[in-house]
Design a protein around this motif. Structure first.
Motif, PDB file in Angstrom:
ATOM      1  N   ALA A 298       0.829  -1.205   0.000  1.00 33.22           N
ATOM      2  CA  ALA A 298       0.000   0.000   0.000  1.00 33.22           C
ATOM      3  C   ALA A 298       0.866   1.259   0.000  1.00 33.22           C
ATOM      4  O   ALA A 298       0.554   2.242  -0.699  1.00 33.22           O
ATOM      5  CB  ALA A 298      -0.926  -0.001   1.216  1.00 33.22           C
ATOM      6  N   ILE A 299       1.951   1.249   0.751  1.00 33.99           N
ATOM      7  CA  ILE A 299       2.861   2.399   0.772  1.00 33.99           C
ATOM      8  C   ILE A 299       3.474   2.607  -0.607  1.00 33.99           C
ATOM      9  O   ILE A 299       3.554   3.735  -1.106  1.00 33.99           O
ATOM     10  CB  ILE A 299       3.953   2.192   1.839  1.00 33.99           C
ATOM     11  N   ALA A 301       2.192   1.811  -3.440  1.00 33.69           N
ATOM     12  CA  ALA A 301       1.143   2.284  -4.344  1.00 33.69           C
ATOM     13  C   ALA A 301       0.546   3.621  -3.897  1.00 33.69           C
ATOM     14  O   ALA A 301      -0.368   4.134  -4.554  1.00 33.69           O
ATOM     15  CB  ALA A 301       0.032   1.237  -4.440  1.00 33.69           C
ATOM     16  N   GLU A 302       1.049   4.180  -2.782  1.00 34.08           N
ATOM     17  CA  GLU A 302       0.528   5.430  -2.203  1.00 34.08           C
ATOM     18  C   GLU A 302      -0.984   5.331  -1.990  1.00 34.08           C
ATOM     19  O   GLU A 302      -1.756   6.216  -2.339  1.00 34.08           O
ATOM     20  CB  GLU A 302       0.882   6.626  -3.090  1.00 34.08           C
ATOM     21  N   LEU A 303      -1.363   4.222  -1.358  1.00 28.16           N
ATOM     22  CA  LEU A 303      -2.771   3.895  -1.182  1.00 28.16           C
ATOM     23  C   LEU A 303      -3.148   3.982   0.296  1.00 28.16           C
ATOM     24  O   LEU A 303      -2.614   3.235   1.123  1.00 28.16           O
ATOM     25  CB  LEU A 303      -3.010   2.470  -1.698  1.00 28.16           C
ATOM     26  N   PRO A 304      -4.057   4.893   0.669  1.00 30.78           N
ATOM     27  CA  PRO A 304      -4.483   4.974   2.078  1.00 30.78           C
ATOM     28  C   PRO A 304      -5.106   3.656   2.540  1.00 30.78           C
ATOM     29  O   PRO A 304      -5.940   3.081   1.835  1.00 30.78           O
ATOM     30  CB  PRO A 304      -5.525   6.102   2.070  1.00 30.78           C
ATOM     31  N   ALA A 305      -4.704   3.196   3.714  1.00 32.62           N
ATOM     32  CA  ALA A 305      -5.172   1.907   4.222  1.00 32.62           C
ATOM     33  C   ALA A 305      -6.177   2.099   5.349  1.00 32.62           C
ATOM     34  O   ALA A 305      -5.992   2.943   6.235  1.00 32.62           O
ATOM     35  CB  ALA A 305      -3.986   1.081   4.709  1.00 32.62           C
ATOM     36  N   PHE A 306      -7.232   1.309   5.322  1.00 35.83           N
ATOM     37  CA  PHE A 306      -8.247   1.301   6.372  1.00 35.83           C
ATOM     38  C   PHE A 306      -8.242  -0.087   7.003  1.00 35.83           C
ATOM     39  O   PHE A 306      -8.384  -1.099   6.310  1.00 35.83           O
ATOM     40  CB  PHE A 306      -9.623   1.643   5.797  1.00 35.83           C
TER      41      PHE A 306
END
Length: 393
Positions: A298-299, A301-306
């Motif tokens: 996720a980091i 891909a610069e993807l906010p994680a929930f």
């Protein structure tokens, strides 16, 4: 292919354990990176030490890990926390590191490696001797939390995900020369994946709609998936979902059967996905179990994680660490999680700000063209070259 080195390819033995997918994936990423540098594939060997040396104990402990994780999570969390400060030479620590000792001795005799690389803290350093010389050993950490089981005086270098972990190791007395902030090794697809019209067609997604990726874990055990999907689709008229169910075929069937009508056009369900980097490249947010590898993906891909109800232990600590850096949101209530997620994906400014926080977690030591795995392999090979050169004098 990256520039080929002009010296003999060293032989590496990569030791992992099959407790979860992360340690295996890290080993595979290192193996892939080794080939990228033009090294002979026969010069790198991956080995599941626990499974090969103690198959019965391995199967029993894997089952315990999985059962405690899903049915007795607080027991697993208690065990993780109570052993977190464990010393390598404590009674329990010495017992853990004794596993695989005979198998390591046999491996060294058979494979004759120039170095041993661990992606799981199952060390047998007292066996790392060949012809009177100690074989260098390296640790590749696969979580964002430091459990002292990773720490051992026989380790020559630690490759860690963050500057914070580097600081923690230094506080334990590890020399700064032995610690390198590399990031967690991922397959190179994460460096290359970009959204494209072809990918949207491949996965049946609408490029004009915000996309929420839900990953239930390799075994598909994340709770309340079906309710989560229904909640998102009913409260947003535009958001679309890609749901990855892992190896849980029953979960995929249940979601496919339960969501119908107009909502069914905004959800795509999959089993286990090898090209998860492609789905991440198309997504605006991620709901996931907080394993170290998945969060590192996720980091990248610069993807906010929930994170929903993380299990006590390293996963909860991973989640809380990323939340403290503004890169994740942890919730114990489903409504709270969905509220925050929909607020983010429908607000471009908030989404951009979240991605800026995530970008700060990407290791600055890596060249823009290199993956974490390539950085680690290059450093190990360079270090071995220095050691071999010094041994000539």
């Amino acid at each position: 292919m990256l520039q080929q080195p002009h010296y003999r390819s060293p032989k590496l033995l990569i030791v992992y354990a099959s407790y979860g997918e992360g340690h295996i994936q890290a080993a595979k990423a290192l193996q892939e990176a080794y080939s990228d540098f033009g090294h002979d594939k026969q010069h790198i060997v991956t080995y599941d030490l626990m499974a090969e040396s103690h198959p019965w104990i391995n199967e029993m402990t894997r089952r315990f890990y999985q059962k405690s994780y899903t049915h007795l999570p607080y027991l697993y969390g208690w065990m993780y926390d109570i052993t977190k400060p464990m010393k390598h030479n404590s009674l329990f620590g010495s017992w853990l590191h004794s596993f695989g000792r005979q198998k390591v001795r046999q491996l060294l005799a058979k494979e004759k490696p120039d170095a041993v690389v661990y992606t799981f803290p199952l060390f047998a350093p007292q066996e790392l001797q060949r012809q009177g010389h100690r074989i260098p050993s390296y640790v590749v950490m696969t979580d964002f939390d430091l459990h002292c089981r990773w720490v051992h005086p026989g380790i020559d270098r630690y490759y860690v995900p963050t500057q914070d972990l580097r600081a923690e190791l230094k506080q334990l007395g590890i020399s700064h020369n032995k610690i390198k902030v590399s990031g967690i090794p991922l397959k190179k697809g994460f460096k290359e994946a970009k959204p494209s019209p072809e990918l949207y067609v491949k996965y049946g997604l609408d490029s004009s709609k915000p996309t929420i990726l839900i990953m239930a874990g390799a075994q598909g055990v994340m709770p309340h998936i079906q309710e989560m999907c229904e909640n998102i689709l009913s409260r947003s008229s535009v958001a679309q979902i890609t749901l990855v169910c892992g190896h849980n075929d029953e979960l995929k069937t249940a979601v496919d059967d339960s969501i119908s009508g107009e909502h069914s056009s905004r959800i795509r369900t999959f089993g286990y996905v090898n090209e998860i980097h492609e789905l991440m490249a198309l997504s605006d947010s991620l709901v996931t179990k907080p394993g170290g590898i998945t969060l590192a993906e996720a980091i990248s891909a610069e993807l906010p994680a929930f994170i929903y109800r993380p299990v006590p232990g390293q996963e909860k600590r991973n989640a809380l660490y990323l939340q403290s850096k503004g890169a994740a949101f942890v919730a114990s209530q489903l409504d709270t999680l969905v509220d925050r997620m929909l607020e983010l994906v429908h607000d471009p400014l908030r989404l951009m700000n979240s991605r800026l926080h995530i970008r700060r977690l990407q290791p600055s030591a890596n060249p823009s063209s290199a993956t974490a795995a390539q950085t680690i392999i290059l450093d190990i090979v360079s270090n071995l070259r220095i050691i071999n050169h010094a041994s000539l004098f």
